[in-house]
Enzyme design. Structure first.
Site, PDB file in Angstrom:
ATOM      1  N   GLY A 177      38.930 -14.063  -2.863  1.00 14.51           N
ATOM      2  CA  GLY A 177      39.379 -15.058  -1.894  1.00 14.51           C
ATOM      3  C   GLY A 177      40.758 -15.594  -2.197  1.00 14.51           C
ATOM      4  O   GLY A 177      41.554 -15.839  -1.288  1.00 14.51           O
ATOM      5  N   VAL A 178      41.066 -15.762  -3.473  1.00 15.36           N
ATOM      6  CA  VAL A 178      42.380 -16.277  -3.842  1.00 15.36           C
ATOM      7  C   VAL A 178      43.479 -15.301  -3.409  1.00 15.36           C
ATOM      8  O   VAL A 178      44.581 -15.715  -3.043  1.00 15.36           O
ATOM      9  CB  VAL A 178      42.445 -16.599  -5.358  1.00 15.36           C
ATOM     10  N   GLU A 235      46.594 -15.747  -0.878  1.00 15.70           N
ATOM     11  CA  GLU A 235      47.934 -15.311  -1.282  1.00 15.70           C
ATOM     12  C   GLU A 235      48.556 -14.430  -0.198  1.00 15.70           C
ATOM     13  O   GLU A 235      49.744 -14.563   0.109  1.00 15.70           O
ATOM     14  CB  GLU A 235      47.892 -14.566  -2.614  1.00 15.70           C
ATOM     15  N   ILE A 283      34.545  -6.681  -4.144  1.00 10.49           N
ATOM     16  CA  ILE A 283      34.854  -7.703  -3.149  1.00 10.49           C
ATOM     17  C   ILE A 283      36.290  -8.160  -3.403  1.00 10.49           C
ATOM     18  O   ILE A 283      36.643  -8.509  -4.535  1.00 10.49           O
ATOM     19  CB  ILE A 283      33.895  -8.910  -3.236  1.00 10.49           C
ATOM     20  N   HIS A 340      36.490  -7.016 -10.291  1.00 18.05           N
ATOM     21  CA  HIS A 340      36.001  -7.952  -9.255  1.00 18.05           C
ATOM     22  C   HIS A 340      35.364  -7.202  -8.108  1.00 18.05           C
ATOM     23  O   HIS A 340      35.967  -7.105  -7.038  1.00 18.05           O
ATOM     24  CB  HIS A 340      37.155  -8.799  -8.733  1.00 18.05           C
TER      25      HIS A 340
END
Length: 150
Positions: free
Chosen positions: A63-64, A68, A60, A54
């Site tokens: 976002g998840v 978290e 990057i 990723h």
């Protein structure tokens, strides 16, 4: 009058939330006020396993995982706001609302996680959270968590 900071080190964090590498996303707590706010740090490094996919050409932080990290910060604040944590207790995500991503988080960034307890009712906790890099908001969300024995 100078305010005395209330840090929490990694060893105590590990007594409050059950997460471990590679899913422990809070490196330390800089300051907290039980029942109100918490300010934590997540250092993002290129060595994190997520960056192998990723994205290999432009790393990057997902976002998840920012969400978290904010959720883990809420769990720490929740347990520090009460009598602590029983071995079988956890904070579980119940909902995420109004999540906004403003800017990518990259390797080398230090994310400052700011969470504020908005209310608690019958084991349901509502928080507002922001992740900031260099003083700029990169993500914000309303998070609801349920304190449950498993």
């Amino acid at each position: 009058m100078e305010t005395v900071k209330k840090p929490i080190d990694l060893n105590e964090i590990k007594t409050l939330i059950p997460h471990r590498y590679p899913m422990l996303l809070v490196d330390k707590v800089i300051d907290h006020e039980p029942g109100k706010t918490l300010h934590a740090i997540k250092n993002v490094t290129i060595n994190e396993p997520v960056f192998t996919g990723h994205f290999p050409e432009l790393a990057i932080f997902p976002g998840v995982l920012i969400l978290e990290a904010l959720a883990q910060a809420t769990g720490i604040l929740g347990f520090k706001s009460t009598e602590g944590r029983e071995d079988n207790e956890m904070y579980l995500f119940a909902s995420i609302d109004k999540a906004r991503f403003k800017k990518p988080v990259l390797p080398g960034d230090t994310m400052h996680l700011h969470v504020e307890l908005l209310k608690e009712r019958r084991g349901m906790w509502k928080f507002y959270g922001e992740a900031r890099v260099d003083g700029k908001v990169v993500c914000s969300a309303n998070l609801m968590c349920a304190r449950r024995a498993l």
